[in-house]
Enzyme design. Structure first.
Site, short mmCIF file in Angstrom:
data_model
loop_
_atom_site.label_atom_id
_atom_site.label_comp_id
_atom_site.label_asym_id
_atom_site.label_seq_id
_atom_site.Cartn_x
_atom_site.Cartn_y
_atom_site.Cartn_z
N GLY A 84 -29.24 15.25 1.67
CA GLY A 84 -30.11 14.14 2.04
C GLY A 84 -31.09 13.69 0.98
CB SER A 85 -33.56 13.33 -0.56
OG SER A 85 -34.86 13.02 -1.01
NE ARG A 86 -37.35 7.86 -0.20
CZ ARG A 86 -37.19 6.77 0.57
NH1 ARG A 86 -36.69 5.66 0.05
NH2 ARG A 86 -37.55 6.78 1.82
#
Length: 220
Positions: free
Chosen positions: A186-188
């Protein structure tokens, strides 16, 4: 198609998960197969085909499942950390930030063709990806030099995503859509472009890495 090395690991785990099933421990086997299914979902790595127009800039990250999406588009300057590494001669840029849910493809791709001129890994914390994480969280910067200026890709770790993997090195030439790294779980990913680019997406758009055109160079 899966990330390199995952197929062998999945085959091994399937063999292990079969043992409790044969011994009658069905609940344990079900849990193990559920974990294997999640691994296969997360580490998938489908082929992508970028658009033919060389002036188009493609998304470096997927944001298509559940809460995944482009959630920030704005002009940034000295207030944006790492901006001086992306544009060492000064000036600001356009930020297009994509949040990746745990169910998105997490392989990141080159948004443009060009030479990797700078990379930097910055240690930090692992805060939730929707907070002000850029200044605090662990991140990895990849700067690609093009005929129209530098383009920065910032991989940012999050609360669950605690490992950033970089596939490319300084001096290497990449083509649009090439795999340049991944963030596990995940994350960005932030995409920082020269100010003269034309943005083709909006907040809430759900891009596909390596295929969705998010901006365009405007050659003069």
């Amino acid at each position: 198609m899966f990330v390199k090395g995952v197929t062998k690991r999945v085959s091994f785990l399937v063999s292990v998960a079969t043992i409790p099933l044969l011994l009658g421990y069905h609940a344990i086997s079900i849990l193990m197969f559920t974990f294997i299914a999640f691994m296969m979902q997360f580490f998938r790595d489908p082929e992508r085909t970028p658009p033919s127009d060389e002036n188009l800039i493609v998304a470096p990250a997927d944001g298509r499942r559940l809460s995944g999406k482009i959630d920030r588009i704005e002009v940034v300057g000295s207030d944006y950390p790492l901006i001086d590494r992306i544009f060492p001669d000064g000036g600001g840029g356009i930020l297009i930030s994509t949040f990746m849910s745990p169910f998105d493809v997490h392989v990141n791709r080159a948004p443009v063709s060009g030479r990797v001129v700078y990379t930097e890994h910055v240690d930090g914390r692992f805060r939730v990806a929707r907070s002000k994480i850029l200044t605090e969280n662990e991140k990895n910067l990849i700067v690609i030099k093009t005929d129209y200026g530098n383009v920065g890709v910032v991989q940012i770790a999050g609360f669950v995503a605690r490992r950033i993997v970089q596939y490319v090195e300084e001096g290497e030439y990449v083509e649009r859509g090439d795999r340049i790294g991944m963030i596990r779980f995940g994350s960005r990913v932030d995409l920082v472009l020269p100010e003269n680019c034309e943005v083709l997406v909006r907040t809430g758009s759900r891009p596909m890495a390596g295929e969705t055109a998010v901006a365009r160079f405007n050659p003069e």
